[in-house]
Design an enzyme around this catalytic site. Sequence first.
Site, PDB file in Angstrom:
ATOM      1  N   ASP A  98     -28.794  -3.073 -83.421  1.00  0.00           N
ATOM      2  CA  ASP A  98     -29.348  -2.033 -84.289  1.00  0.00           C
ATOM      3  C   ASP A  98     -29.905  -2.717 -85.536  1.00  0.00           C
ATOM      4  O   ASP A  98     -29.205  -3.510 -86.172  1.00  0.00           O
ATOM      5  CB  ASP A  98     -28.253  -1.046 -84.683  1.00  0.00           C
ATOM      6  N   ASP A 199     -33.587   1.554 -86.800  1.00  0.00           N
ATOM      7  CA  ASP A 199     -33.160   2.790 -87.451  1.00  0.00           C
ATOM      8  C   ASP A 199     -34.259   3.329 -88.371  1.00  0.00           C
ATOM      9  O   ASP A 199     -34.803   2.587 -89.186  1.00  0.00           O
ATOM     10  CB  ASP A 199     -31.885   2.497 -88.254  1.00  0.00           C
ATOM     11  N   GLU A 256     -36.503   4.297 -83.828  1.00  0.00           N
ATOM     12  CA  GLU A 256     -36.051   5.665 -84.084  1.00  0.00           C
ATOM     13  C   GLU A 256     -37.011   6.270 -85.096  1.00  0.00           C
ATOM     14  O   GLU A 256     -37.177   5.743 -86.193  1.00  0.00           O
ATOM     15  CB  GLU A 256     -34.626   5.662 -84.654  1.00  0.00           C
ATOM     16  N   HIS A 329     -25.264   8.715 -81.147  1.00  0.00           N
ATOM     17  CA  HIS A 329     -24.227   8.807 -82.185  1.00  0.00           C
ATOM     18  C   HIS A 329     -24.546   9.847 -83.254  1.00  0.00           C
ATOM     19  O   HIS A 329     -23.664  10.193 -84.050  1.00  0.00           O
ATOM     20  CB  HIS A 329     -24.045   7.438 -82.845  1.00  0.00           C
ATOM     21  N   ASP A 330     -25.791  10.323 -83.314  1.00  0.00           N
ATOM     22  CA  ASP A 330     -26.192  11.332 -84.301  1.00  0.00           C
ATOM     23  C   ASP A 330     -26.309  12.730 -83.699  1.00  0.00           C
ATOM     24  O   ASP A 330     -26.663  13.672 -84.410  1.00  0.00           O
ATOM     25  CB  ASP A 330     -27.559  10.962 -84.902  1.00  0.00           C
TER      26      ASP A 330
END
Length: 561
Positions: A98, A199, A256, A329-330
Amino acid sequence: MEKNWRKESVIYQIYPRSFQDTNGDGIGDLKGITEKLDYLRKLGIDVIWLSPVYKSPNDDNGYDISDYQAIMDEFGTMEDFDEMLTKAHERDIKIMMDLVVNHSSDEHDWFVESRKSKENPFRDYYIWKPGKNGEPPTNWGAAFGGSTWEYDETTDEYYLHLFSKKQPDLNWENPRLRSEVYDMMNWWLDKGIDGFRMDVVNFISKDQQYPNGKKHEGAKYGDGSPYYMNGPRIHEFLHEMNQETLSKYDAITVGEMPGVDVEEGKLYTGKDRQELDMVFHFEHVSLGDGSYGKWNPGVWKLTDLKKIFTTWQKGLEEDGWNSLYWSNHDQPRAISRWANDSEEYRVISGKMLATCLHTLQGTPYIYQGEEIGMTNVYFDTIDNYRDIETQNAYEDYVKTEILTHTEFMRAVHERGRDNARTPVQWDDSQHGGFTKGTPWIPVNPNYKTINAEKVLEDKDSIFYYYQKLIKLRKKYDVFVYGTYNILLEESEEIYAYTRTLGDETLLVMCNFTEGNTVFTLQENIPFASKELLISNYDVETDQSFSKMEIKPYEARVYLLK
């Protein structure tokens, strides 16, 4: 269409804090991941997307990084990381890190220096502005509540943070900062990692005018997103990143990108653009959002979901590539969000969701626990939730009486981020076999019935269904490269489509309801033979496509030749 391993891979996301704890401190660690590599190899995945493992004070669970080239103490050491990487590669599993470079932690050395004085050489690594008439520089609201600007009395200026005030935004206008980021990326790629999930990477270019955002009715802050999403220099920055780092390695990249549409998606992922391999868009996960977003959710329609997926499938058909996901995870757990987590339908509807995702064109992502059918958690007190977004939203909506406690808790149960962050349920021992200590967040109480040990013993389980889907994807090119065409576009019950490559066509049908329905193939698809490749119910093979009875949450995939 150009073939490559990125398109053919299946990616499994690990949220390390909640995956497997080996030292009893209640927090997952790198040794825990190494311990479970054979489990992942059995599933059949090709790539692990590893959520942040860098040094961090954990204001936002590792997405606030204080040292990009060190490992978080709770997760282990760099030696543990190297061992995990080596053992993953021995099993033909790649590691995608990430990359969080829209912002750092306020405890990063760069920011510690930056805030000391306006003359400090690191000052321009971050975005500092003077206030306006005693107010912040703009009226923008932050993702986790409050203003995007934090006053710092040392230099009498404000710094920008689109997320928590402990996550100051990096200034990508500064070429020295960009060079530092590229050097850090090359350091990891030279170590042997296989790529990056980036991210909120489409936030890194800001409109340098910094205008005020539009205020929606009843809102305390303005919407600044038009001035930092897909900003004026974003393609320049990503192309430069590609040239300085990514193009030198056989790396996989996914960005993302909240607020990205399909036309932008083409620009980010087109093969001649030399930017990224694929993007995560957010159009489907915001379905059912209410006037306060996910904090007062309503119902969503299957036709809307199909329209979004179809737009992206057709939009990136000739150039570019899709990322396919239900959950991460979100996001809440896939079965609870998109299907039916009741005892009667949890497994069957989970298999249906897996079928739908893995037969679309794009690279599928499995979020940890999805393959064993994990569900949302229904904690009865706000004190059991750890997520900074949830905690801050409770202050913003309940303490100000915009929503009642009951209304807010319903929203958290449906859509809160901690639904995906409860520990993986490995067996029916205490804490689901995740830890011998006290877990950092409570384990979902349903671990006694839903756990990996149980599904591995059941040949008809959701785990082996995922395994079969992955094997089919590797066996038939049409799963990866076939052209998508939607069927029964107006149906609110069935999502059906074809995927065609040469003389092979996949016919996919998925019932998103708990009612029986009838599938009728209206299009003329010439075929000499048909074979049922996978289904989540036992099926009579001689059924006609002209009037096929479909059971609750049933899914079928036929190969037509």
